[in-house]
Design a protein around this motif. Structure first.
Motif, PDB file in Angstrom:
ATOM      1  N   THR A  35      -4.720  -6.628 -15.604  1.00 54.65           N
ATOM      2  CA  THR A  35      -4.196  -5.240 -15.273  1.00 54.65           C
ATOM      3  C   THR A  35      -4.791  -4.327 -16.123  1.00 54.65           C
ATOM      4  O   THR A  35      -5.437  -4.468 -17.130  1.00 54.65           O
ATOM      5  CB  THR A  35      -2.869  -5.250 -15.384  1.00 54.65           C
ATOM      6  N   PRO A 299       4.591  -9.825  -6.135  1.00 56.56           N
ATOM      7  CA  PRO A 299       3.608  -8.585  -5.960  1.00 56.56           C
ATOM      8  C   PRO A 299       2.928  -8.124  -7.251  1.00 56.56           C
ATOM      9  O   PRO A 299       3.441  -8.132  -8.392  1.00 56.56           O
ATOM     10  CB  PRO A 299       4.228  -7.382  -5.541  1.00 56.56           C
ATOM     11  N   ARG A 300       1.506  -8.249  -7.202  1.00 53.08           N
ATOM     12  CA  ARG A 300       0.758  -7.869  -8.323  1.00 53.08           C
ATOM     13  C   ARG A 300      -0.284  -6.696  -7.896  1.00 53.08           C
ATOM     14  O   ARG A 300      -1.191  -7.001  -7.201  1.00 53.08           O
ATOM     15  CB  ARG A 300      -0.119  -9.042  -8.829  1.00 53.08           C
ATOM     16  N   PRO A 301      -0.001  -5.314  -8.325  1.00 55.28           N
ATOM     17  CA  PRO A 301      -0.842  -4.251  -7.854  1.00 55.28           C
ATOM     18  C   PRO A 301      -2.259  -4.393  -8.104  1.00 55.28           C
ATOM     19  O   PRO A 301      -2.948  -3.928  -7.190  1.00 55.28           O
ATOM     20  CB  PRO A 301      -0.104  -3.213  -8.856  1.00 55.28           C
ATOM     21  N   LEU A 304      -4.116  -5.807  -5.009  1.00 57.95           N
ATOM     22  CA  LEU A 304      -4.724  -4.667  -4.060  1.00 57.95           C
ATOM     23  C   LEU A 304      -6.375  -4.273  -4.050  1.00 57.95           C
ATOM     24  O   LEU A 304      -6.810  -3.771  -3.051  1.00 57.95           O
ATOM     25  CB  LEU A 304      -4.005  -3.491  -4.009  1.00 57.95           C
ATOM     26  N   THR A 344      -1.023   1.160   1.510  1.00 62.63           N
ATOM     27  CA  THR A 344      -1.282   0.692   0.164  1.00 62.63           C
ATOM     28  C   THR A 344      -0.381   0.819  -0.617  1.00 62.63           C
ATOM     29  O   THR A 344       0.181  -0.142  -1.466  1.00 62.63           O
ATOM     30  CB  THR A 344      -2.460   1.470  -0.457  1.00 62.63           C
ATOM     31  N   ALA A 348       1.807  -2.720  -2.226  1.00 59.38           N
ATOM     32  CA  ALA A 348       1.885  -2.802  -3.907  1.00 59.38           C
ATOM     33  C   ALA A 348       3.208  -3.584  -4.192  1.00 59.38           C
ATOM     34  O   ALA A 348       3.401  -4.042  -5.034  1.00 59.38           O
ATOM     35  CB  ALA A 348       1.752  -1.634  -4.617  1.00 59.38           C
ATOM     36  N   ARG A 349       4.130  -3.574  -3.156  1.00 60.31           N
ATOM     37  CA  ARG A 349       5.478  -3.960  -3.589  1.00 60.31           C
ATOM     38  C   ARG A 349       5.735  -5.408  -2.767  1.00 60.31           C
ATOM     39  O   ARG A 349       6.950  -5.835  -2.897  1.00 60.31           O
ATOM     40  CB  ARG A 349       6.628  -3.182  -3.169  1.00 60.31           C
TER      41      ARG A 349
END
Length: 398
Positions: A35, A299-301, A304, A344, A348-349
């Protein structure tokens, strides 16, 4: 000058890039848990290695489009380049770490030795000046490549970024030298059909790599209905990428080159477009791997970047291709870009499987709008605004 379509030797040469692109995808996939700044730097490192590989492949495509690929010396050059590319491919997973030196040496062998061989083969021909230009500029960046490979780890990335920037800048400017001038690739006499073939083939290789990722990841994971569904959606997404690329514009790429008065100019622009297209397919394939492994995970932004970023980059490149072939922008692709951009924040969620499904739905919408727009109308003829005019026959290096 090359007079025909891509040869079997060139298809054999591309096998090294099947391995190379697989290794690029593996490096990208290794960023799945990163991240923030770690994700940015990790992506940048892998992107740099991909761009080095692309420069090798692109130069080779131009050589075989500019010279007769059936000549023994050109065949030897292609086979030698294939071996060096294979070394780069096998060292690529750790090329920014302990295998930096063999990666850099293999790269420099192609950039320095190959043009020397071509120049010697041309002997007294005026075209020998072009490969000599390449040698001079490659020698200018070589110390940076070697210093990055042999020096401290923390200096490797900045040194290689500058070295690669020098190589790409030289390519863009036409390798200018004092008292000699420049040799812009847009003015070269090339076999346009051949170069179009090579660009299309590289796209298919990248797409094939994405199919390989889908199959390998699904076969290696524990079976579940969720993973099976992710496998199916990933395959549908790759099929849609194929459909969107080849519908009209991609299919008429060869015709556009044949109609161009200066195919070299169109080839220079098309090469950059296909760089983006191939990169987008590789990035999208990483999204497949992440989703098939964890279809309904947390969820892992950062994911994306692959799930949505890859398809968005593909649509941007496809808009470029549309303009290069027809001189207009596709509204359906712009609609797809806006739709992905608007979705988007919500993706993300959501679960990864939801994100991949939305991407597939948007691409399906783009393909449908493309088909509806041309329903019942005659096949378009390419009208490229690039590559107009005629080759400068007075240029001895053309």
């Amino acid at each position: 000058m090359s007079s025909g379509r891509a040869t079997f030797l060139e298809l054999f040469f591309d096998l090294a890039f099947v391995v190379a692109l697989t290794r690029v995808s593996q490096r990208f996939a290794g960023l799945g848990d990163d991240t923030g700044w770690a994700l940015v730097t990790g992506f940048g490192r892998t992107l740099l290695l991909f761009l080095a590989l692309w420069l090798i492949w692109s130069h080779t495509a131009w050589i075989t489009s500019r010279y007769e690929p059936e000549q023994p010396i050109i065949q030897a050059v292609v086979v030698g380049t294939m071996f060096a590319s294979l070394i780069m491919a096998v060292t690529l997973p750790r090329a920014m770490e302990e295998r930096a030196l063999p990666f850099a040496v293999a790269y420099l062998m192609v950039m320095v030795v190959r043009p020397l061989v071509v120049a010697i083969a041309l002997r007294g021909h005026p075209r020998r000046l072009v490969p000599f230009r390449l040698v001079v500029w490659a020698l200018a960046s070589a110390p940076l490549w070697l210093a990055g490979a042999l020096g401290p780890d923390h200096l490797r990335l900045p040194l290689w970024v500058v070295a690669l920037a020098v190589d790409y800048l030289a390519w863009t400017l036409g390798w200018p030298l004092p008292w000699v001038g420049v040799a812009k690739v847009g003015r070269w006499r090339i076999a346009g059909t051949h170069l179009a073939d090579r660009h299309q083939q590289m796209f298919l290789i990248a797409l094939g790599e994405s199919i390989l990722v889908i199959g390998v990841v699904f076969s290696g994971a524990d079976y579940s209905p969720e993973r099976a569904a992710a496998f199916a959606v990933a395959f549908a997404t790759s099929a849609l990428l194929w459909r969107i690329y080849f519908y009209r514009a991609g299919l008429l790429l060869t015709e556009a080159f044949n109609r161009a008065g200066m195919p070299g100019r169109l080839g220079a622009v098309s090469e950059r477009t296909h760089l983006l297209i191939v990169l987008s397919v590789l990035v999208t394939a990483v999204g497949y791997e992440l989703v098939i492994d964890h279809p309904f995970g947390q969820p892992r932004p950062g994911w994306l970047l692959f799930l949505v970023g890859g398809p968005m980059l593909f649509l941007v490149a496809r808009v470029r291709l549309q303009y290069e072939i027809f001189g207009r922008v596709s509204h359906s692709h712009l609609i797809g870009l806006v739709a992905l951009l608007l979705c988007t924040p919500a993706l993300a969620r959501g679960a990864p499987m939801v994100g991949l499904s939305v991407v597939a739905a948007v691409l399906a919408l783009v393909a449908l709008l493309d088909a509806l727009r041309r329903w019942g109308q005659p096949t378009e003829i390419s009208a490229s605004p690039i590559g107009g005019g005629t080759s400068d026959v007075g240029d001895s290096e053309a």
